[in-house]
Design a protein around this motif. Structure first.
Motif, short mmCIF file in Angstrom:
data_model
loop_
_atom_site.label_atom_id
_atom_site.label_comp_id
_atom_site.label_asym_id
_atom_site.label_seq_id
_atom_site.Cartn_x
_atom_site.Cartn_y
_atom_site.Cartn_z
N ALA A 39 6.71 22.82 55.83
CA ALA A 39 7.81 22.40 56.70
C ALA A 39 7.75 23.06 58.07
O ALA A 39 8.41 22.61 59.01
N ALA A 40 6.98 24.13 58.18
CA ALA A 40 6.76 24.76 59.48
C ALA A 40 5.59 24.15 60.23
O ALA A 40 5.43 24.38 61.42
N VAL A 41 4.77 23.39 59.53
CA VAL A 41 3.54 22.86 60.11
C VAL A 41 3.62 21.36 60.40
O VAL A 41 3.35 20.90 61.51
N LEU A 42 4.00 20.57 59.40
CA LEU A 42 3.93 19.12 59.54
C LEU A 42 4.91 18.54 60.55
O LEU A 42 4.53 17.65 61.33
N PRO A 43 6.18 18.96 60.58
CA PRO A 43 7.11 18.33 61.52
C PRO A 43 6.78 18.57 62.99
O PRO A 43 7.34 17.89 63.86
N VAL A 44 5.92 19.51 63.30
CA VAL A 44 5.58 19.78 64.69
C VAL A 44 4.14 19.36 65.00
O VAL A 44 3.52 19.87 65.93
N GLY A 45 3.61 18.43 64.22
CA GLY A 45 2.32 17.83 64.54
C GLY A 45 1.14 18.32 63.75
O GLY A 45 0.01 17.88 63.99
N GLY A 46 1.34 19.23 62.80
CA GLY A 46 0.23 19.67 61.96
C GLY A 46 -0.14 18.62 60.93
O GLY A 46 0.53 17.59 60.78
N ARG A 47 -1.18 18.91 60.19
CA ARG A 47 -1.71 17.93 59.23
C ARG A 47 -2.07 18.63 57.93
O ARG A 47 -2.50 19.79 57.93
N ALA A 77 7.84 10.26 58.40
CA ALA A 77 6.51 10.31 57.80
C ALA A 77 5.73 11.45 58.41
O ALA A 77 5.87 11.76 59.60
N TYR A 78 4.90 12.10 57.58
CA TYR A 78 4.09 13.22 58.07
C TYR A 78 2.62 12.98 57.78
O TYR A 78 2.27 12.26 56.85
N SER A 79 1.78 13.61 58.59
CA SER A 79 0.34 13.37 58.51
C SER A 79 -0.28 14.10 57.31
O SER A 79 -0.23 15.32 57.23
N ALA A 80 -0.86 13.32 56.41
CA ALA A 80 -1.53 13.87 55.22
C ALA A 80 -2.64 12.91 54.83
O ALA A 80 -2.41 11.71 54.69
N ILE A 81 -3.85 13.43 54.64
CA ILE A 81 -5.03 12.61 54.38
C ILE A 81 -5.71 13.08 53.09
O ILE A 81 -6.02 14.26 52.95
N ALA A 109 -14.30 17.58 60.64
CA ALA A 109 -13.92 16.51 61.57
C ALA A 109 -12.42 16.46 61.83
O ALA A 109 -11.98 16.29 62.98
N HIS A 110 -11.63 16.58 60.78
CA HIS A 110 -10.19 16.32 60.89
C HIS A 110 -9.32 17.57 61.01
O HIS A 110 -8.20 17.49 61.50
N GLY A 111 -9.80 18.70 60.53
CA GLY A 111 -8.97 19.89 60.48
C GLY A 111 -8.86 20.60 61.81
O GLY A 111 -9.83 20.65 62.58
N ARG A 112 -7.69 21.13 62.08
CA ARG A 112 -7.45 21.92 63.28
C ARG A 112 -6.80 23.24 62.88
O ARG A 112 -6.15 23.32 61.85
N PRO A 113 -6.97 24.28 63.68
CA PRO A 113 -6.34 25.56 63.34
C PRO A 113 -4.85 25.39 63.06
O PRO A 113 -4.14 24.72 63.81
N GLY A 114 -4.41 25.99 61.97
CA GLY A 114 -3.01 25.88 61.58
C GLY A 114 -2.72 24.78 60.59
O GLY A 114 -1.66 24.76 59.96
N ASP A 115 -3.65 23.82 60.44
CA ASP A 115 -3.48 22.77 59.43
C ASP A 115 -3.62 23.36 58.03
O ASP A 115 -4.05 24.51 57.85
N ILE A 116 -3.29 22.54 57.04
CA ILE A 116 -3.34 22.97 55.64
C ILE A 116 -4.40 22.16 54.90
O ILE A 116 -4.46 20.93 55.04
N LEU A 117 -5.21 22.82 54.11
CA LEU A 117 -6.15 22.15 53.20
C LEU A 117 -5.78 22.51 51.77
O LEU A 117 -5.72 23.70 51.42
N ALA A 207 11.56 25.26 62.25
CA ALA A 207 10.18 24.97 61.85
C ALA A 207 9.23 25.22 63.00
O ALA A 207 8.15 25.81 62.81
N ALA A 208 9.61 24.80 64.19
CA ALA A 208 8.75 25.03 65.35
C ALA A 208 8.57 26.51 65.63
O ALA A 208 7.48 26.97 65.95
N ALA A 209 9.66 27.28 65.48
CA ALA A 209 9.57 28.72 65.70
C ALA A 209 8.67 29.38 64.67
O ALA A 209 7.89 30.27 65.01
N ARG A 210 8.76 28.94 63.42
CA ARG A 210 7.92 29.52 62.38
C ARG A 210 6.45 29.21 62.65
O ARG A 210 5.58 30.05 62.47
N LEU A 211 6.17 27.97 63.08
CA LEU A 211 4.78 27.61 63.37
C LEU A 211 4.24 28.46 64.52
O LEU A 211 3.10 28.92 64.49
N ALA A 212 5.06 28.69 65.52
CA ALA A 212 4.61 29.48 66.67
C ALA A 212 4.27 30.90 66.26
O ALA A 212 3.43 31.55 66.88
#
Length: 214
Positions: A39-47, A77-81, A109-117, A207-212
């Protein structure tokens, strides 16, 4: 039902009951924290990226469907692949680089720092998932593994692991599904999901503050 079938069914249910009791005592806090972290990652553009083989592939795809669609209440909807569902990429990579690379190259290819695998394996010994976890950590992703009993290479490679203490593949997978649902439930609560689909402004800001801070 034959006596043998009844005995096997009883043993199966008992095995699941034992596994869930252990999970409730040892893993419940972990999966609810995973939901809060999402919830700290996906709502602010994470994947979130997810992968597994066989039945665990179905579990991984179940997770991504809950996030892109919804778990219980209306929300964005949130980004999940689900990486194994990318069939053309999967087969091309397998053909050109070998099956051990089918997930790691997609993570690259798809992962960025801070994303979840999230990687799921009942044995915890699938080379393609171990390599994906290694690639994910090197790329700055947070890697969560859901496996069978420790010790196993996937749990060791991940940042955090939920290892279900059960003797059978079926029981491990059944417990994984419970854990995935609880993670989604925790995510919805932390992300501020409301019955009308609104995302509370205060929760979004938190959530944004936690991600930061990660």
């Amino acid at each position: 039902m034959s006596t043998t079938a009844q005995r096997v069914a009883h043993e199966h249910c008992q095995s699941l009951q034992d596994a869930l009791a252990h999970f409730r005592a040892e893993g419940l806090a972990q999966v609810t924290e995973w939901g809060r972290h999402l919830a700290a990652v996906l709502p602010v553009g994470g994947r979130l990226l997810a992968a597994g083989n066989g039945g665990s592939a179905a579990q991984a795809q179940h997770l991504t469907a809950e996030l892109v669609g919804r778990y219980r209440t209306e929300r964005p909807a949130y980004s999940a692949i689900a990486l194994h569902a990318e069939t053309s990429s999967l087969t091309a990579i397998g053909n050109d680089y070998g099956y051990d690379e089918v997930f790691s190259r997609q993570v690259e290819a798809h992962g960025r720092p801070g994303d979840i695998l999230v990687v799921l394996s009942t044995s915890g010994r699938s080379p393609n998932l171990v390599r994906a976890a290694n690639t994910g950590r090197a790329a700055g992703l947070r890697v969560w593994a859901m496996t069978g009993p420790r010790p196993n290479p996937l749990a060791a490679e991940a940042d955090e692991a939920l290892a279900i203490d059960a003797p059978s593949t079926a029981t491990v997978q059944e417990a994984h599904l419970v854990a995935l649902h609880l993670m989604c439930e925790s995510f919805d609560i932390a992300a501020g999901a409301e019955p009308d689909g609104a995302l509370g402004a205060d929760r979004a800001a938190e959530a944004a503050a936690r991600l930061a801070g990660h």
